[in-house]
Every structure is written in structure tokens, then in C-alpha cells.
Enzyme design. Structure first.
Site, PDB file in Angstrom:
ATOM      1  N   GLU A  36       0.707  -1.284  -0.253  1.00 21.16           N
ATOM      2  CA  GLU A  36      -0.250   0.081  -0.127  1.00 21.16           C
ATOM      3  C   GLU A  36       1.041   1.186  -0.050  1.00 21.16           C
ATOM      4  O   GLU A  36       1.756   1.133   0.266  1.00 21.16           O
ATOM      5  CB  GLU A  36      -0.918   0.100   1.533  1.00 21.16           C
ATOM      6  CG  GLU A  36      -2.314  -0.763   1.004  1.00 21.16           C
ATOM      7  CD  GLU A  36      -2.897  -0.671   2.250  1.00 21.16           C
ATOM      8  OE1 GLU A  36      -2.859   0.494   3.551  1.00 21.16           O
ATOM      9  OE2 GLU A  36      -3.775  -1.809   2.800  1.00 21.16           O
ATOM     10  N   GLN A  94      -6.199   3.326 -24.975  1.00 24.89           N
ATOM     11  CA  GLN A  94      -7.166   2.422 -24.219  1.00 24.89           C
ATOM     12  C   GLN A  94      -8.330   3.311 -24.447  1.00 24.89           C
ATOM     13  O   GLN A  94      -9.141   3.783 -23.217  1.00 24.89           O
ATOM     14  CB  GLN A  94      -6.882   2.564 -22.965  1.00 24.89           C
ATOM     15  CG  GLN A  94      -5.748   0.923 -23.361  1.00 24.89           C
ATOM     16  CD  GLN A  94      -5.928  -0.368 -22.201  1.00 24.89           C
ATOM     17  OE1 GLN A  94      -7.315  -0.994 -21.657  1.00 24.89           O
ATOM     18  NE2 GLN A  94      -4.714   0.022 -20.922  1.00 24.89           N
ATOM     19  N   LYS A 190       0.688   0.308 -41.258  1.00 27.43           N
ATOM     20  CA  LYS A 190       0.775  -0.594 -40.221  1.00 27.43           C
ATOM     21  C   LYS A 190      -0.355  -1.136 -39.622  1.00 27.43           C
ATOM     22  O   LYS A 190      -1.460  -0.990 -39.660  1.00 27.43           O
ATOM     23  CB  LYS A 190       1.417  -0.181 -38.826  1.00 27.43           C
ATOM     24  CG  LYS A 190       1.842  -0.935 -37.372  1.00 27.43           C
ATOM     25  CD  LYS A 190       2.151  -0.165 -36.177  1.00 27.43           C
ATOM     26  CE  LYS A 190       1.759  -0.092 -35.708  1.00 27.43           C
ATOM     27  NZ  LYS A 190       2.445   1.037 -34.219  1.00 27.43           N
ATOM     28  N   ARG A 192      -2.051  -3.840 -36.945  1.00 25.63           N
ATOM     29  CA  ARG A 192      -1.652  -3.509 -35.286  1.00 25.63           C
ATOM     30  C   ARG A 192      -2.520  -5.876 -35.394  1.00 25.63           C
ATOM     31  O   ARG A 192      -3.381  -6.049 -35.403  1.00 25.63           O
ATOM     32  CB  ARG A 192      -2.021  -3.185 -34.124  1.00 25.63           C
ATOM     33  CG  ARG A 192      -1.721  -3.758 -32.724  1.00 25.63           C
ATOM     34  CD  ARG A 192      -1.112  -2.178 -32.015  1.00 25.63           C
ATOM     35  NE  ARG A 192      -0.408  -2.085 -32.206  1.00 25.63           N
ATOM     36  CZ  ARG A 192       1.061  -1.884 -31.819  1.00 25.63           C
ATOM     37  NH1 ARG A 192       1.214  -3.393 -31.021  1.00 25.63           N
ATOM     38  NH2 ARG A 192       2.247  -0.666 -31.732  1.00 25.63           N
ATOM     39  N   ASP A 217       8.398   9.315 -34.376  1.00 25.21           N
ATOM     40  CA  ASP A 217       6.538   8.260 -33.729  1.00 25.21           C
ATOM     41  C   ASP A 217       6.322   8.787 -32.235  1.00 25.21           C
ATOM     42  O   ASP A 217       7.590   9.757 -31.729  1.00 25.21           O
ATOM     43  CB  ASP A 217       6.920   6.431 -33.861  1.00 25.21           C
ATOM     44  CG  ASP A 217       5.751   6.388 -33.982  1.00 25.21           C
ATOM     45  OD1 ASP A 217       4.721   6.929 -33.621  1.00 25.21           O
ATOM     46  OD2 ASP A 217       5.390   4.742 -33.842  1.00 25.21           O
ATOM     47  N   THR A 222       7.699  -1.701 -26.651  1.00 22.35           N
ATOM     48  CA  THR A 222       8.050  -2.529 -27.482  1.00 22.35           C
ATOM     49  C   THR A 222       9.512  -2.814 -28.111  1.00 22.35           C
ATOM     50  O   THR A 222      10.546  -3.839 -28.294  1.00 22.35           O
ATOM     51  CB  THR A 222       7.527  -4.149 -27.737  1.00 22.35           C
ATOM     52  OG1 THR A 222       6.805  -3.499 -28.652  1.00 22.35           O
ATOM     53  CG2 THR A 222       6.030  -4.669 -26.566  1.00 22.35           C
TER      54      THR A 222
HETATM   55  C1  R5P Z   1       1.106   3.488 -31.596  1.00 22.49           C
HETATM   56  O1  R5P Z   1       0.292   3.709 -32.267  1.00 22.49           O
HETATM   57  C2  R5P Z   1       2.626   4.092 -31.246  1.00 22.49           C
HETATM   58  O2  R5P Z   1       2.269   5.526 -32.022  1.00 22.49           O
HETATM   59  C3  R5P Z   1       3.202   3.232 -31.610  1.00 22.49           C
HETATM   60  O3  R5P Z   1       3.621   3.403 -32.595  1.00 22.49           O
HETATM   61  C4  R5P Z   1       3.217   1.724 -30.115  1.00 22.49           C
HETATM   62  O4  R5P Z   1       2.436   1.966 -29.219  1.00 22.49           O
HETATM   63  C5  R5P Z   1       5.171   1.211 -30.364  1.00 22.49           C
HETATM   64  O5  R5P Z   1       4.604   0.419 -29.961  1.00 22.49           O
HETATM   65  P1  R5P Z   1       5.980  -0.517 -29.953  1.00 22.49           P
HETATM   66  O6  R5P Z   1       7.111   0.547 -29.879  1.00 22.49           O
HETATM   67  O7  R5P Z   1       5.228  -1.283 -28.936  1.00 22.49           O
HETATM   68  O8  R5P Z   1       4.749  -1.678 -31.308  1.00 22.49           O
END
Ligand code: R5P
Length: 289
Positions: A36, A94, A190, A192, A217, A222
Site C-alpha cells: 500500500e 485504451q 501498419k 496491428r 513516432d 516494445t
Molecule cells: C501506436 O500507435 C504508437 O504510436 C506507437 O507506434 C506504438 O505504441 C509503439 O509500440 P511498440 O513499440 O510496442 O510497437
């Protein structure tokens, strides 16, 4: 005005306070053995504008709880206004129910921020389906962008750049920066499939001859988006690339994987890490004047 560094905002709060000629204050945050959180302001709050500086990384959910506790406490102690400076604000991706039964997490976070704060300031929020911060929060909000700082860094350090955005959402950074520099750019497509699986394709012809290839970006999490984008461009002759992002979340050994793929990674210090070469403290300090 009280500049208060929360546990994940101290790296910026200190220099923001210095730039504004204010005393720096730190929120005392400890944990009980069962995890906590317990927190305490070590300075009088009554009648003050309290600026809570908190970035959200590593243990994001603890950061959220701590921030809400701090805001509620500041209010209870008589703060005139409580303002959140969130260099990196989480949960913005989200923002809808992608699958039946899912929680729209951003809605819950925003509701609580609205409840406890008077204003929120965020650097390069990931706004996609929600077009502006006003669509997310009912309280006052301000969006800052690190784009001019990225432009300055590139102009100073990289000759003959060509800029690539790894997905269409990245145009707000890649295209805007390229236009400012006056260089060629392309935005990739892209798809996903999951949090860790993406496919990235380039549809436009670009001339890489004698050029320094730069990806931009808003965030690297990740690193998979950029790893796929680099792999696609390797096929058309790209060798050394530099990846820029505002927010270097860099989880699951992203940095090591990107280095192995021949990339240099440069980010701002919204999240402190080895790649944070661009300082946003002045950008934030100016917004508080
Ligand atoms: C997603 O739309 C963001 O702009 C990034 O491209 C994304 O979140 C990057 O995430 P990661 O490095 O896990 O691919």
C-alpha cells in the site's frame, strides 16, 4: 506556486522549479510492507497553486494511484488549484472498447483526473480516435509538443535527413517535423495483430541515396513497430537509421533489439532513460508562466 515532484516526475520537477526560480518540493512516497502507498507533503499547501509533476512509467498503475492520492490530499489541505503536469500520460491508447466486455480504461482514468485536478498539461498525448484533450477531460487541459525540440536536434546533428513515420498516426510527428526541416518524408502503413505483433509496409518510393534515414513516432514501447519498419526498409537498402520518439517507454529490451537492428535511438526526457537526449523541462516551465 509550489512545484512538487511526484515519484516519477522528480527528474523534471527539479529543473522546472529552477527555471521558474521556485523552490523545489518533493512528495514523500513510501510503501507499506503489503505494498500500500503512503504519501505526505512536507510543506504547507493552503492557498497555493500546487503543480504535481508526474510521468507514468515502469509501474504505471502505482503512479496513477499515487497521483490521485496526492491531488486529493492537496485539495484537502487547502490548495487553491491543483495542476497535473504529465510529461507522459498513460492509457490514452485504451480509448475504446476494441472487443466485447472490455474496459475503456481511459474513461476511468479521465473521470478520476477530472475529479481531483483543476488542470492537466500533457506532452504529445497519443490522440487518435479522441481528437483533442477537451474530448477526454472536463477540466482545463493543455497539450504541449516536443516537435520543435526534435527539429532543433535533427538540424544540429543530422545532415541530409529523410524522415519516415512507421504508421499513419505518426504523421503528427514525422510529417510535421519533416515539413519544418524541409526534407522528404513518407508514412508507412501498419497493421496491428496484437500488443506485440505488427506488420509495417512502405507504399511510397523514396530515394535513400546519400540520405540519413530517420524514423519518428510518438512513443517506443516494445520497439516492435520500429523493428518491423526497419526490416522493411532494409530490403530497399537502408543501413544505419536513427529512431526518434517523444516518449521512450522502452520495455522488453526494446533498446537492445533496436541497437542490434542497427538503429540509434533518441528520445526526450519525458521518461528518463539512456536515450533521453532532448530536454523538455523548458517547454514545461514556459507553459507554467
Ligand atoms: C501506436 O500507435 C504508437 O504510436 C506507437 O507506434 C506504438 O505504441 C509503439 O509500440 P511498440 O513499440 O510496442 O510497437
Amino acid at each position: 506556486m509550489l512545484i512538487v515532484g511526484c515519484s516519477h516526475g522528480t527528474h523534471l520537477a527539479k529543473s522546472i522549479a529552477k527555471k521558474l526560480n521556485k523552490k523545489y518540493h518533493e512528495l514523500e512516497v513510501t510503501k507499506f510492507p503489503d505494498s500500500e502507498l503512503k504519501l505526505r507533503f512536507n510543506t504547507p499547501i493552503k492557498g497555493k497553486y500546487v503543480i504535481l509533476v508526474q510521468s507514468f512509467y515502469e509501474n504505471i498503475n502505482d503512479c496513477v494511484v499515487e497521483t490521485l492520492f496526492a491531488a486529493e490530499t492537496a485539495r484537502d489541505l487547502g490548495a487553491k488549484e491543483v495542476i497535473l503536469v504529465a510529461p507522459y500520460f498513460p492509457y490514452l491508447r485504451q480509448d475504446k472498447r476494441f472487443n466485447p466486455g472490455e474496459c475503456i480504461s481511459l474513461r476511468t482514468i479521465a473521470k478520476n483526473i477530472d475529479e481531483d485536478f483543476d488542470k492537466v498539461i500533457i506532452i504529445d498525448p497519443h490522440l487518435h480516435r479522441e481528437k483533442t484533450l477537451e474530448h477526454i477531460f472536463r477540466i482545463k487541459s493543455k497539450k504541449l509538443t516536443a516537435n520543435p525540440l526534435i527539429v532543433e536536434y535533427i538540424k544540429k546533428n543530422i545532415k541530409n535527413p529523410v524522415i519516415i513515420g512507421p504508421d499513419w498516426e505518426s504523421y503528427k510527428w514525422a510529417q510535421k517535423v519533416a515539413e519544418e526541416i524541409g526534407c522528404d518524408f513518407a508514412i508507412m502503413e501498419k497493421k496491428r495483430y496484437s500488443a506485440r505483433k505488427v506488420e509495417v509496409k512502405l507504399h511510397k518510393k523514396i530515394d535513400l541515396n546519400g540520405k540519413n534515414l530517420i524514423f519518428i513516432d510518438d512513443m517506443i514501447s516494445t520497439g516492435n513497430t520500429l523493428l518491423r519498419a526497419i526490416a522493411a526498409l532494409n530490403k530497399i537498402g537502408a543501413k544505419k537509421v536513427t529512431c526518434f520518439a517523444v516518449h521512450g517507454i522502452l520495455v522488453e529490451n526494446a533498446l537492445e533489439k533496436l541497437k542490434k537492428a542497427g538503429a540509434t535511438v533518441i528520445t526526450t526526457n519525458t521518461i528518463p532513460n539512456k536515450t533521453a537526449k532532448i530536454d523538455v523541462s523548458n517547454l514545461i516551465a514556459e507553459s507554467l508562466k
